[in-house]
Design a protein around this motif. Structure first.
Motif, PDB file in Angstrom:
ATOM      1  N   ALA A 147       0.835  -1.208   0.000  1.00  0.00           N
ATOM      2  CA  ALA A 147       0.000   0.000   0.000  1.00  0.00           C
ATOM      3  C   ALA A 147       0.868   1.254   0.000  1.00  0.00           C
ATOM      4  O   ALA A 147       0.574   2.221  -0.723  1.00  0.00           O
ATOM      5  N   TRP A 148       1.943   1.248   0.762  1.00  0.00           N
ATOM      6  CA  TRP A 148       2.828   2.410   0.788  1.00  0.00           C
ATOM      7  C   TRP A 148       3.460   2.640  -0.581  1.00  0.00           C
ATOM      8  O   TRP A 148       3.584   3.762  -1.040  1.00  0.00           O
ATOM      9  N   ARG A 149       3.843   1.547  -1.253  1.00  0.00           N
ATOM     10  CA  ARG A 149       4.432   1.687  -2.592  1.00  0.00           C
ATOM     11  C   ARG A 149       3.414   2.163  -3.602  1.00  0.00           C
ATOM     12  O   ARG A 149       3.742   2.920  -4.516  1.00  0.00           O
ATOM     13  N   LEU A 150       2.154   1.714  -3.469  1.00  0.00           N
ATOM     14  CA  LEU A 150       1.116   2.129  -4.421  1.00  0.00           C
ATOM     15  C   LEU A 150       0.679   3.576  -4.183  1.00  0.00           C
ATOM     16  O   LEU A 150       0.509   4.333  -5.134  1.00  0.00           O
ATOM     17  N   PHE A 151       0.467   3.937  -2.929  1.00  0.00           N
ATOM     18  CA  PHE A 151      -0.123   5.238  -2.619  1.00  0.00           C
ATOM     19  C   PHE A 151       0.886   6.261  -2.155  1.00  0.00           C
ATOM     20  O   PHE A 151       0.533   7.421  -1.951  1.00  0.00           O
ATOM     21  N   GLY A 152       2.133   5.874  -1.987  1.00  0.00           N
ATOM     22  CA  GLY A 152       3.144   6.794  -1.507  1.00  0.00           C
ATOM     23  C   GLY A 152       3.658   7.753  -2.560  1.00  0.00           C
ATOM     24  O   GLY A 152       4.330   8.715  -2.256  1.00  0.00           O
ATOM     25  N   ARG A 153       3.324   7.508  -3.808  1.00  0.00           N
ATOM     26  CA  ARG A 153       3.741   8.404  -4.870  1.00  0.00           C
ATOM     27  C   ARG A 153       2.498   8.820  -5.672  1.00  0.00           C
ATOM     28  O   ARG A 153       1.512   8.088  -5.721  1.00  0.00           O
ATOM     29  N   PRO A 154       2.515   9.968  -6.293  1.00  0.00           N
ATOM     30  CA  PRO A 154       1.318  10.462  -6.979  1.00  0.00           C
ATOM     31  C   PRO A 154       0.992   9.651  -8.221  1.00  0.00           C
ATOM     32  O   PRO A 154       1.853   9.020  -8.818  1.00  0.00           O
ATOM     33  N   PHE A 155      -0.296   9.658  -8.575  1.00  0.00           N
ATOM     34  CA  PHE A 155      -0.749   8.990  -9.787  1.00  0.00           C
ATOM     35  C   PHE A 155      -0.281   9.786 -10.998  1.00  0.00           C
ATOM     36  O   PHE A 155      -0.202  10.985 -10.980  1.00  0.00           O
ATOM     37  N   ASN A 156       0.007   9.072 -12.075  1.00  0.00           N
ATOM     38  CA  ASN A 156       0.416   9.732 -13.322  1.00  0.00           C
ATOM     39  C   ASN A 156      -0.790  10.099 -14.139  1.00  0.00           C
ATOM     40  O   ASN A 156      -1.723   9.445 -14.238  1.00  0.00           O
TER      41      ASN A 156
END
Length: 63
Positions: free
Chosen positions: A54-63
């Motif tokens: 979850a941190w890897r998925l949501f820790g950076r902004p969506f493109n």
């Protein structure tokens, strides 16, 4: 052929949602409440793996 980032992210989110639902509905409660220390440790390890995912998925902004 490699999928564009947006499609890859959508597939990852769907797979993540399925895994969280399986953990919360079936696997997690069974492992966390087990009498075996090894089963409880496995349940906690799976929970940590889901949190890292979850941190890897949501820790950076969506493109």
């Amino acid at each position: 052929m490699q999928l564009p980032s947006r499609h890859h992210r959508a597939i990852s989110l769907g797979l993540f949602a399925v895994c969280v639902a399986l953990y919360l509905g079936l696997v997690g409660p069974w492992l966390i409440s087990a009498a075996s220390t090894l089963a409880v440790a496995a349940g906690l390890a799976l929970l940590v793996a889901l949190l890292v995912w979850a941190w890897r998925l949501f820790g950076r902004p969506f493109n």
